[in-house]
Design a protein around this motif. Structure first.
Motif, PDB file in Angstrom:
ATOM      1  N   MET A  50       0.798  -1.231   0.000  1.00 50.96           N
ATOM      2  CA  MET A  50       0.000   0.000   0.000  1.00 50.96           C
ATOM      3  C   MET A  50       0.830   1.280   0.000  1.00 50.96           C
ATOM      4  O   MET A  50       0.403   2.308   0.528  1.00 50.96           O
ATOM      5  CB  MET A  50      -1.042  -0.025   1.134  1.00 50.96           C
ATOM      6  CG  MET A  50      -2.079  -1.076   0.841  1.00 50.96           C
ATOM      7  SD  MET A  50      -3.298  -1.373   2.125  1.00 50.96           S
ATOM      8  CE  MET A  50      -4.198   0.142   2.175  1.00 50.96           C
ATOM      9  N   ARG A  53      -2.307   2.999  -3.251  1.00 54.66           N
ATOM     10  CA  ARG A  53      -3.564   2.325  -2.932  1.00 54.66           C
ATOM     11  C   ARG A  53      -4.681   3.173  -3.511  1.00 54.66           C
ATOM     12  O   ARG A  53      -4.443   4.258  -4.050  1.00 54.66           O
ATOM     13  CB  ARG A  53      -3.719   2.032  -1.428  1.00 54.66           C
ATOM     14  CG  ARG A  53      -3.002   2.893  -0.451  1.00 54.66           C
ATOM     15  CD  ARG A  53      -3.518   4.285  -0.338  1.00 54.66           C
ATOM     16  NE  ARG A  53      -4.946   4.310  -0.176  1.00 54.66           N
ATOM     17  CZ  ARG A  53      -5.717   5.294  -0.533  1.00 54.66           C
ATOM     18  NH1 ARG A  53      -5.220   6.400  -1.091  1.00 54.66           N
ATOM     19  NH2 ARG A  53      -7.020   5.253  -0.359  1.00 54.66           N
ATOM     20  N   GLY A  54      -5.925   2.677  -3.396  1.00 51.38           N
ATOM     21  CA  GLY A  54      -7.046   3.373  -4.039  1.00 51.38           C
ATOM     22  C   GLY A  54      -7.257   2.726  -5.399  1.00 51.38           C
ATOM     23  O   GLY A  54      -6.301   2.523  -6.155  1.00 51.38           O
ATOM     24  N   ALA A  55      -8.535   2.441  -5.689  1.00 45.41           N
ATOM     25  CA  ALA A  55      -8.840   1.638  -6.869  1.00 45.41           C
ATOM     26  C   ALA A  55      -8.212   2.155  -8.176  1.00 45.41           C
ATOM     27  O   ALA A  55      -7.508   1.408  -8.870  1.00 45.41           O
ATOM     28  CB  ALA A  55     -10.351   1.492  -6.998  1.00 45.41           C
ATOM     29  N   ILE A  58      -4.308   1.820  -8.175  1.00 47.99           N
ATOM     30  CA  ILE A  58      -3.843   0.434  -8.245  1.00 47.99           C
ATOM     31  C   ILE A  58      -3.832  -0.021  -9.711  1.00 47.99           C
ATOM     32  O   ILE A  58      -2.882  -0.663 -10.180  1.00 47.99           O
ATOM     33  CB  ILE A  58      -4.764  -0.490  -7.396  1.00 47.99           C
ATOM     34  CG1 ILE A  58      -4.597  -0.205  -5.909  1.00 47.99           C
ATOM     35  CG2 ILE A  58      -4.474  -1.958  -7.680  1.00 47.99           C
ATOM     36  CD1 ILE A  58      -5.619  -0.920  -5.018  1.00 47.99           C
ATOM     37  N   ASN A 164      -9.849   7.224   1.834  1.00 50.69           N
ATOM     38  CA  ASN A 164      -9.297   8.273   0.970  1.00 50.69           C
ATOM     39  C   ASN A 164      -9.680   7.964  -0.454  1.00 50.69           C
ATOM     40  O   ASN A 164      -9.237   6.964  -1.029  1.00 50.69           O
ATOM     41  CB  ASN A 164      -7.769   8.360   1.077  1.00 50.69           C
ATOM     42  CG  ASN A 164      -7.205   9.325   0.039  1.00 50.69           C
ATOM     43  OD1 ASN A 164      -6.749   8.900  -1.021  1.00 50.69           O
ATOM     44  ND2 ASN A 164      -7.266  10.616   0.305  1.00 50.69           N
ATOM     45  N   GLN A 202      -6.515   5.700   6.465  1.00 48.66           N
ATOM     46  CA  GLN A 202      -6.371   6.504   5.245  1.00 48.66           C
ATOM     47  C   GLN A 202      -7.027   7.878   5.388  1.00 48.66           C
ATOM     48  O   GLN A 202      -6.590   8.836   4.760  1.00 48.66           O
ATOM     49  CB  GLN A 202      -7.013   5.771   4.040  1.00 48.66           C
ATOM     50  CG  GLN A 202      -6.274   4.535   3.598  1.00 48.66           C
ATOM     51  CD  GLN A 202      -6.837   3.290   4.224  1.00 48.66           C
ATOM     52  OE1 GLN A 202      -7.348   3.309   5.345  1.00 48.66           O
ATOM     53  NE2 GLN A 202      -6.757   2.178   3.529  1.00 48.66           N
ATOM     54  N   GLY A 241     -15.967   6.873  -2.167  1.00 46.33           N
ATOM     55  CA  GLY A 241     -15.502   6.263  -3.415  1.00 46.33           C
ATOM     56  C   GLY A 241     -16.014   4.843  -3.527  1.00 46.33           C
ATOM     57  O   GLY A 241     -16.949   4.439  -2.815  1.00 46.33           O
ATOM     58  N   ASP A 243     -14.460   0.670  -4.688  1.00 42.54           N
ATOM     59  CA  ASP A 243     -13.433  -0.209  -5.260  1.00 42.54           C
ATOM     60  C   ASP A 243     -14.026  -1.149  -6.294  1.00 42.54           C
ATOM     61  O   ASP A 243     -13.303  -1.688  -7.137  1.00 42.54           O
ATOM     62  CB  ASP A 243     -12.747  -1.000  -4.144  1.00 42.54           C
ATOM     63  CG  ASP A 243     -11.927  -0.049  -3.290  1.00 42.54           C
ATOM     64  OD1 ASP A 243     -12.518   0.610  -2.426  1.00 42.54           O
ATOM     65  OD2 ASP A 243     -10.714   0.072  -3.531  1.00 42.54           O
TER      66      ASP A 243
HETATM   67  O1  MRU Z   1      -7.411  -0.151   0.857  1.00 37.65           O
HETATM   68  P1  MRU Z   1      -7.374   1.101   0.017  1.00 37.65           P
HETATM   69  O2  MRU Z   1      -6.728   2.262   0.702  1.00 37.65           O
HETATM   70  O3  MRU Z   1      -6.809   0.841  -1.359  1.00 37.65           O
HETATM   71  O4  MRU Z   1      -8.906   1.435  -0.151  1.00 37.65           O
HETATM   72  C1  MRU Z   1      -9.276   2.568  -0.863  1.00 37.65           C
HETATM   73  C2  MRU Z   1     -10.707   2.869  -0.775  1.00 37.65           C
HETATM   74  O5  MRU Z   1     -11.498   2.138  -0.233  1.00 37.65           O
HETATM   75  C3  MRU Z   1     -11.146   4.062  -1.516  1.00 37.65           C
HETATM   76  O6  MRU Z   1     -12.213   4.676  -0.873  1.00 37.65           O
HETATM   77  C4  MRU Z   1     -11.535   3.532  -2.883  1.00 37.65           C
HETATM   78  O7  MRU Z   1     -10.461   2.970  -3.553  1.00 37.65           O
HETATM   79  C5  MRU Z   1     -12.207   4.482  -3.714  1.00 37.65           C
HETATM   80  S1  MRU Z   1     -11.087   5.297  -4.559  1.00 37.65           S
HETATM   81  C6  MRU Z   1     -10.867   6.440  -5.377  1.00 37.65           C
END
Ligand code: MRU
Length: 360
Positions: A50, A53-55, A58, A164, A202, A241, A243
């Motif tokens: 991480m 991170r964040g969809a 990634i 985040n 986050q 947000g 994922d």
């Molecule tokens: O585990 P993470 O920090 O990757 O999780 C991120 C989230 O859950 C965000 O809210 C999500 O990716 C939406 S992103 C723009």
């Protein structure tokens, strides 16, 4: 976005050094350090630990990871894709980005594969930024309308967000925070309640940091405070947000999102998910039982990480060593709790008919 006075994105390719550069998110908010990804293993490590991170981010990191791998050995395309897909299970953008990469590489001669992979990864990165900005523009009228209702009774609108979903979770702008940035830019007075988002925090370490960098008033709250604030009338809208979002409109997002949606519904507060169309998984209608929910290390719950009074990085255990722990990373908010899905193509209802329209 502006980060400590510099215009920075969360990821970019450095042509001179032929490396991919990222912001190491594990060090924020205490240190803004740029890390280099030089090969496939660096890219996989950055996703699993991480650092990124964040969809959306990634997905873009995986696309660059494939380039880095093909540069090392153009014969390892399938193996590299498998390794990248195995890094994190829940965010569907990872698979989406690798599918896009594979489509663009099909029929390309072996010696040109790396070059084409780099071109496509850079393109996906540029597109992500444009898409995220458009998500903000789609969400802006919702918050402007809310402000028109509240004006005269309140001095700003209060938005609650979880985890985040900002510029740090994408290339730039973010998803939920893009809506917030665009609303602030349009002159609507806003204040953001930021859930700390245990266990990785986050919200505390990333969302508060990036909102403050942008000069947006924000207040950190513990994850359990949202319901209380809603009862007091101190939350006007929730924006989160996602994922992975199913065709039926179920929204999978960071663990705890579902509880906020339940509290919002009970208090008659609109609850929006903001996401790029690439987050919609057209292979499933219902999320529960279909979306793989990432389970992460127990250490994330048994330890807290931060800096001590001298400013040194520190890790402190808060449980007994023998405490049994389950650490689910995500949960699913059923479609009926979602007021609307904000995308780069506009705002859609959280149901199959409407979301099929978004995919056309
Ligand atoms: O585990 P993470 O920090 O990757 O999780 C991120 C989230 O859950 C965000 O809210 C999500 O990716 C939406 S992103 C723009």
């Amino acid at each position: 976005m502006m980060m400590e006075g510099k215009r920075l994105e969360s990821i970019w390719y450095d042509r001179e050094l032929d490396v991919v550069k990222i912001i190491d998110q594990n060090l924020l908010p205490h240190e803004l350090r740029i890390a280099e990804l030089k090969n496939l293993s660096d890219a996989c490590h950055a996703i699993t630990t991480m650092q990124v991170r964040g969809a959306p981010l990634i997905g873009i990191t995986a696309a660059y990871g494939l380039y880095l791998s093909l540069k090392e050995d153009p014969r390892q395309q399938q193996l590299a894709i498998k390794k990248l897909l195995d890094t994190r299970p829940t965010a569907v953008n990872l698979r989406w980005a690798l599918d896009k990469m594979q489509q663009s590489l099909s029929g390309i001669e072996s010696e040109l594969l790396a070059e084409k992979a780099l071109e496509t990864a850079c393109l996906l990165k540029e597109e992500d930024s444009v898409i995220c900005e458009a998500i903000g523009e789609s969400g802006l009228p919702i918050l402007q309308a809310l402000w028109r209702q509240k004006k005269g009774y309140q001095d700003c609108i209060n938005i609650l967000t979880h985890c985040n979903a900002g510029a740090l979770a994408a290339v730039d702008w973010g998803t939920a925070l893009s809506v917030i940035y665009k609303t602030a830019e349009a002159g609507v007075p806003i204040h953001v309640w930021v859930d700390e988002t245990r266990p990785r925090n986050q919200g505390a370490s990333l969302t508060c940091w990036e909102l403050s960098q942008a000069g947006i008033p924000n207040t950190l709250i513990v994850d359990n405070a949202g319901g209380h604030l809603m009862q007091l009338g101190q939350v006007d809208v929730c924006v989160v947000g996602s994922d992975r979002t199913t065709l039926g409109g179920d929204v999978c997002n960071k663990i705890g999102t579902y509880l906020k949606a339940l509290a919002a519904a009970a208090n008659n507060i609109p609850f929006y998910a903001a996401l790029p169309i690439s987050t919609i998984d057209s292979s499933m209608v219902t999320g529960i039982g279909s979306i793989p929910i990432e389970e992460r290390s127990a250490d994330e719950i048994s330890y807290v990480y931060g800096v001590d009074q001298e400013g040194n990085r520190s890790k402190v255990r808060i449980t007994e060593e023998r405490t049994r722990i389950k650490n689910y990373g995500f949960d699913i908010t059923p479609a009926q709790l979602i007021t609307g899905i904000i995308t780069e193509k506009g705002v859609f209802e959280a149901n199959e008919i409407s979301l099929r329209g978004a995919l056309d």
